[in-house]
Design an enzyme around this catalytic site. Structure first.
Site, PDB file in Angstrom:
ATOM      1  CB  SER A 151      -0.956  -0.065   1.195  1.00  0.00           C
ATOM      2  OG  SER A 151      -1.993   0.859   1.033  1.00  0.00           O
ATOM      3  CG  ASP A 227      -7.277  -3.367  -1.967  1.00  0.00           C
ATOM      4  OD1 ASP A 227      -7.845  -2.452  -1.346  1.00  0.00           O
ATOM      5  OD2 ASP A 227      -6.040  -3.504  -2.033  1.00  0.00           O
ATOM      6  CG  HIS A 260      -5.615  -2.688   1.319  1.00  0.00           C
ATOM      7  ND1 HIS A 260      -4.981  -2.452   0.121  1.00  0.00           N
ATOM      8  CD2 HIS A 260      -5.036  -1.841   2.210  1.00  0.00           C
ATOM      9  CE1 HIS A 260      -4.068  -1.502   0.281  1.00  0.00           C
ATOM     10  NE2 HIS A 260      -4.077  -1.124   1.542  1.00  0.00           N
TER      11      HIS A 260
END
Ligand SMILES: N[C@@H](CCC(=O)N[C@@H](CS)C(=O)NCC(=O)O)C(=O)O
Length: 283
Positions: A151, A227, A260
């Site tokens: 991320s 996600d 995620h």
């Protein structure tokens, strides 16, 4: 090189998972870092190091506790290094005001704007001070360094590799913030850390860096298709298009059903470790 204070050490898969603190010259405050030493290092060998850059809200502990990467790292003889995601206890007003900026959200760049400049210097910390720390205190084979992240840390892995050619032999990412100029997290971070000059932003945007000619080693990127941040924040499709147009090698794997978080990372982290080990252990 400043001393390293041991916070805790834990036997793990025949190796040692440690957490340490040191006075950072780059940041001017204490920083914490996690280091997993594989059994080969405990037995006296110098081993390659693989640095993990974590995402928003994470610390030096998150990957070490949640990803389950130590078993494969022990087999492959890789040191795993997990820096924190920002300076801490800075006394800067507003640093704790939101979860996607300030504390836990250093975005792996050196801020130029007040009040963040001077402390929020995660690019210099990761690219310069961290390798020096490893060389001084750990059995690191110094010409072997890999970088990966998730991320915000996926953004960090891609941009630091693109901005520092030759520094990293192997690079990969999970669900990276791959076009930060085009997403709310990136716009917020860049506006506050770098000011209004979009040319300064582009120098820290993986998609823009590839478009303007920067190159990294062959990349592996994994992305979950469930996600919740994919459509608004991550934009891996734009990064993929830029890589294809520019001839930057990229293996982008899309995984239906995965979200995620660290359950996604844990599911594919062994693939990443083997990918890095192939490059880091090569002659
Ligand atoms: N706090 C955010 C989520 C933040 C988040 O998902 N952070 C990711 C990195 S961007 C993470 O790895 N969190 C730590 C964890 O899952 O343990 C929310 O409420 O939506």
């Amino acid at each position: 090189m400043a001393d390293l204070e041991t916070l805790s050490e834990h036997a793990c898969f025949g190796g040692l998972q440690g957490f340490y603190r040191h006075a950072s010259e780059t940041i001017g405050l204490a920083m914490k870092v996690g280091v997993f030493l594989p059994p080969q290092a405990i037995a006296g060998a110098r081993v390659p190091a693989l640095v993990w850059l974590a995402g928003l809200t994470c610390t030096e502990e998150t990957f070490a506790i949640k990803a389950g990467a130590q078993r494969a790292a022990a087999e492959l003889g890789l040191m795993l290094v997990t820096p924190d995601t920002s300076p801490r206890d800075t006394g800067v007003a507003g640093a704790d005001a939101s979860w996607d900026f300030g504390n836990g959200a250093g975005f792996y760049l050196d801020a130029t704007q007040s009040p963040w400049a001077g402390r929020w210097r995660m690019e210099s910390y990761v690219t310069r001070e961290l390798p020096a720390l490893l060389a001084a205190h750990f059995p690191w084979r110094t010409d072997r360094l890999g970088l990966f992240g998730h991320s915000m840390g996926g953004h960090g892995a891609l941009t630091l590799a693109l901005r520092h050619p030759g520094a990293y032999r192997s690079v990969s990412a999970f669900a990276p913030v791959a076009a930060p100029m085009q997403c709310p997290w990136g716009v917020k971070a860049f506006t506050n850390y770098l000011g209004d000059d979009r040319a300064a932003w582009a120098a820290h945007d993986a998609t823009e860096l590839v478009k303007s000619g920067a190159r990294a080693p062959a990349l592996l990127v994994d992305q979950g298709l469930a996600d919740k941040f994919l459509a608004e924040q991550l934009h891996v499709d734009r990064f993929e298009a830029a890589c294809r147009a520019a001839g930057q090698s990229l293996t982008l794997r899309r995984h239906p059903g995965y979200d995620h978080g660290y359950f996604f990372i844990a599911s594919f982290v062994e693939d990443h470790l083997r990918f890095h080990a192939d490059a880091l252990n090569a002659a």
